[in-house]
Structure formats: structure tokens, C-alpha cells
Write a protein that holds these residues in place. Sequence first.
Motif, PDB file in Angstrom:
ATOM      1  N   MET A  82      18.456 -60.428  24.131  1.00  0.00           N
ATOM      2  CA  MET A  82      17.556 -59.403  23.850  1.00  0.00           C
ATOM      3  C   MET A  82      18.091 -57.887  24.806  1.00  0.00           C
ATOM      4  O   MET A  82      18.475 -58.455  25.688  1.00  0.00           O
ATOM      5  N   SER A  83      18.203 -56.805  24.098  1.00  0.00           N
ATOM      6  CA  SER A  83      18.864 -55.845  24.817  1.00  0.00           C
ATOM      7  C   SER A  83      17.847 -55.087  25.533  1.00  0.00           C
ATOM      8  O   SER A  83      16.607 -55.101  25.360  1.00  0.00           O
ATOM      9  N   VAL A  84      18.301 -54.566  26.861  1.00  0.00           N
ATOM     10  CA  VAL A  84      17.344 -53.651  27.419  1.00  0.00           C
ATOM     11  C   VAL A  84      16.538 -52.503  27.023  1.00  0.00           C
ATOM     12  O   VAL A  84      15.712 -51.891  27.452  1.00  0.00           O
ATOM     13  N   LEU A  85      17.425 -52.152  26.065  1.00  0.00           N
ATOM     14  CA  LEU A  85      16.751 -50.958  24.938  1.00  0.00           C
ATOM     15  C   LEU A  85      15.719 -51.485  23.924  1.00  0.00           C
ATOM     16  O   LEU A  85      14.908 -50.464  23.617  1.00  0.00           O
ATOM     17  N   ASP A  86      15.462 -52.652  23.754  1.00  0.00           N
ATOM     18  CA  ASP A  86      14.508 -53.197  22.995  1.00  0.00           C
ATOM     19  C   ASP A  86      13.084 -52.810  23.298  1.00  0.00           C
ATOM     20  O   ASP A  86      12.785 -53.100  24.306  1.00  0.00           O
TER      21      ASP A  86
END
Length: 290
Positions: free
Chosen positions: A1-5
Motif C-alpha cells: 500500500m502506498s503512503v499516497l493511497d
Amino acid sequence: MSVLDGQPIIDTMIGFPMRDPKATYAFITNKTKDAESSALKMPAGYLFKDAPGEPDPDAPLPDPVAVTLAQMDAHGIAVGLVGVKGEDGRRAVQEFPDRFAGSLSVDPNKGVDTLREITAAHRDLGIKAVDVFPAGLTPQVAINDKKMYPVYAKCVELGLPIFVCAGIPGPRVPFEPQKVEYLDEVMYDFPELVLVTRHGCEPWTDLAVKLMLRWPNLYYSTSAFAPRYYPRDIVDYANSRGADKIIYGGYHPMGLSLERIMRELPTVPFKDEVWPKFLHGNARRVLGLD
């Protein structure tokens, strides 16, 4: 999971496709003296190897606002801070006030007329900020020059933050007006002024951090830097005492594509608790978007 999600992003420096880049950048190239600067598609192009290209002169001209809005949607940008000097910026903030916030670029050399421009843009367009490029003005005006002081006073009066380029500029013009040390005098004389630096503060990032510790209303935005090149001093400060002081700013389409920015952002070693403040929380507070 990306920190931007799932993170809404507020981009404090985004623009629109340029119909005529050479005309847009003439205010800089008319000051540069080296041949290469005039030949580059943008005056600091030597720093950006994969900057978005110029429009195809034979292709139908798309709506610049629609193009930028589509890019914002594709990359999770909720709100973009845009200049309102041009027709595209004015139309964007009027037609899409929930997606675009306006900023007025000013020239302190114009004296009282500049203050009238700020007042009118605040009244008619609801601008959320003012911005200035000290080294790009003709003549140049230093960050702490007396010509700047009425602008700072007007920003305090209207409750507007001012974004100020600081550090050595990309275009090949003298850097003296943008010495980071000049911020100290300004913040001393205007303790109520909210000032956000743009374009890196290099090579004085350690001094920028020291001044942010010193002055509560001094902030730093990451504009014009690809995330992989965010200064180490700034990242470390955000991860320690500066989580509330570092603000995301892009540079699309001037020098960086949103695709590149968003690809590199997750590699920045911010702590988990820093990301929401960096991507939207700090900008929302500074711009008064609540």
C-alpha cells in the motif's frame, strides 16, 4: 500500500499547459546573457531532463484548464494553487472553486498599483495567497528590500500568506535577491506574516531549518524539486520538529510531470505521521481552505 493511497493532496504550485512557452518565459530570458538560456524551452531547463514537452503546433489546441484538471484527477490532487495573472488561472478559480485556489504574482516595483492589484484580486477572485519571484523581477527586488514591505503589510492586513522564491534560482540570473538570510529580517519586522518559501532555499537549507525553528510563521514548500532530490535537511526537519512546517508543492507542467512526482513521492523517507500534514494538512491551514 502506498503512503499516497487515500490521501487528498493539495498542490501549492501547479499550472496549465502553455500556449507559447517562449512568450511566457520572456520576462526571464530578457535578463539572461548566455545563449543556452534563450534556446532552452524553459530558462531552467538544464535542470529538468524530462520536463513535459511543448505542445504540438499542428494539433488542435486543448482547453488548458481541462487538461490540468484531468491530470489532477488522475493523480489524486484535490486542490491546486494556481496563478491568476492569466486568463486560464482566473477562469479556473471561478469555474472550479472547489478544485483551484488562486495566487497573485506581484511586482513590488509597481508600488501602490501592486497593492491595488492584491486588493482587487482578493475581492473579485477570492485569492488565497500572493507570490513573488525576487530574482525574476526587473529590476530585481531582494526579499528584505523596502519595496517588498508594503506587499508584506498588505498580506498581513488581508490575512494572505505569501510564497517567496528563496535560494539560488534555476534561471541564470543573479541570486543575491534570494539569499535565505534575508528572511530573518522580514520575519522580525512582520511577526504576523505567513511566509512560505519556494524552490528549495539551496544551498542554505540548514539555515532555512534554523529560521523555521526561530519564526513560527515561516514555512517551506517543496516546489520545483523532484521528490528524489528533496534536501536531506528538510526531510530530517519534517521528521523531527518540523512536521507542521513542510508543505507539498509540485512544478507541473513547468518542469516536472505529475507522473514523475507521484512515482517518486513514496520513496521520500517521511514518517507515517508526517505524510497527511505534508500532503494536505499544512497547506489547508496556511491557505485557509477549511
